[in-house]
Design a protein around this motif. Structure first.
Motif, PDB file in Angstrom:
ATOM      1  N   HIS A   1       0.815  -1.223   0.000  1.00  0.00           N
ATOM      2  CA  HIS A   1       0.000   0.000   0.000  1.00  0.00           C
ATOM      3  C   HIS A   1       0.850   1.276   0.000  1.00  0.00           C
ATOM      4  CE1 HIS A   1      -3.649  -2.244   0.513  1.00  0.00           C
ATOM      5  NE2 HIS A   1      -3.351  -2.693   1.713  1.00  0.00           N
TER       6      HIS A   1
ATOM      7  N   ARG B   1     -11.670 -13.695   6.608  1.00  0.00           N
ATOM      8  CA  ARG B   1     -12.148 -12.439   6.003  1.00  0.00           C
ATOM      9  C   ARG B   1     -13.662 -12.298   6.217  1.00  0.00           C
ATOM     10  NH1 ARG B   1      -8.362  -8.648   4.075  1.00  0.00           N
ATOM     11  NH2 ARG B   1     -10.051  -7.931   2.732  1.00  0.00           N
TER      12      ARG B   1
ATOM     13  N   ASP C   1      -5.357 -11.785   2.509  1.00  0.00           N
ATOM     14  CA  ASP C   1      -6.451 -11.786   1.527  1.00  0.00           C
ATOM     15  C   ASP C   1      -6.329 -12.855   0.441  1.00  0.00           C
ATOM     16  OD1 ASP C   1      -4.404 -10.669   0.014  1.00  0.00           O
ATOM     17  OD2 ASP C   1      -5.321  -8.674  -0.087  1.00  0.00           O
TER      18      ASP C   1
ATOM     19  N   HIS D   1      -6.666  -7.324  11.062  1.00  0.00           N
ATOM     20  CA  HIS D   1      -6.139  -7.567   9.719  1.00  0.00           C
ATOM     21  C   HIS D   1      -6.271  -9.049   9.424  1.00  0.00           C
ATOM     22  CE1 HIS D   1      -3.384  -8.023   6.335  1.00  0.00           C
ATOM     23  NE2 HIS D   1      -2.937  -9.081   6.980  1.00  0.00           N
TER      24      HIS D   1
HETATM   25 MG    MG Z   1      -5.540  -6.021   3.175  1.00  0.00          MG
END
Ligand code: MG
Ligand code: RTP
Length: 139
Positions: free
Chosen positions: A54, A87, A120, A117
């Motif tokens: 990111h 998730r 993914d 967190h």
């Molecule tokens: Mg992420």
């Protein structure tokens, strides 16, 4: 179904709220087993490295500042489809959009301070687990 491992972090906001135990209960109720765990106060370099994907995003500075604002609880979760299952029980990134009964709906404050967190995808799970845990810490 395939047995997988995923990296989970209980972020500084949730550690400060004293809800590690309640979040661990959510993992266990979903059939996710905690197979490794450590509490750590991330350095700036550790947080920047973890979220390097990111680094060009406008929120990167705030994300690193938040993730280094207090200790985090880091764990490896194992179970059938652990990555997507984790998730699912985390809920959407923005707690305002998170489904009722998810961890973020119940414990997160904002899109920045969003409690947890979770990896993914299988590739990111492998990289993230190895970022925090050595092979002798993983059975
Ligand atoms: Mg992420
Ligand atoms: P995480 O990596 O922490 O599990 O969160 P995530 O997959 O749901 O979301 P991701 O897109 O990977 O973003 C990482 C974290 O950056 C913050 N964020 N802020 N202001 C924004 O638009 C924005 N977007 C993302 C969030 O705190 C998110 O958890």
């Amino acid at each position: 179904m395939s047995k997988e491992r995923t990296l989970s972090i209980i972020k500084p906001d949730a550690v400060a709220k004293n809800v590690i135990g309640q979040i661990y209960q959510r993992f266990e109720d979903a059939g996710l087993k905690i197979v490794a765990a450590k509490m750590k106060h991330l350095s700036q370099a550790e947080a920047e490295g973890f979220y390097a994907v990111h680094k060009e995003r406008p929120f990167f500075g705030e994300l690193v500042a938040f993730m280094t604002s207090g200790p985090v609880m880091i764990q490896v979760l194992e179970g059938d489809n652990a990555i997507s299952k984790n998730r699912d029980i985390m809920g959407a990134t923005n707690p305002k959009e998170a489904a009722a009964g998810t961890i973020r709906a119940d414990f997160a404050e904002s899109i920045d301070a969003n409690a947890v967190h979770g990896s993914d995808a299988p590739e990111t799970a492998a990289v993230e687990i190895a970022y925090f845990f050595s092979s002798i810490e993983l059975n």
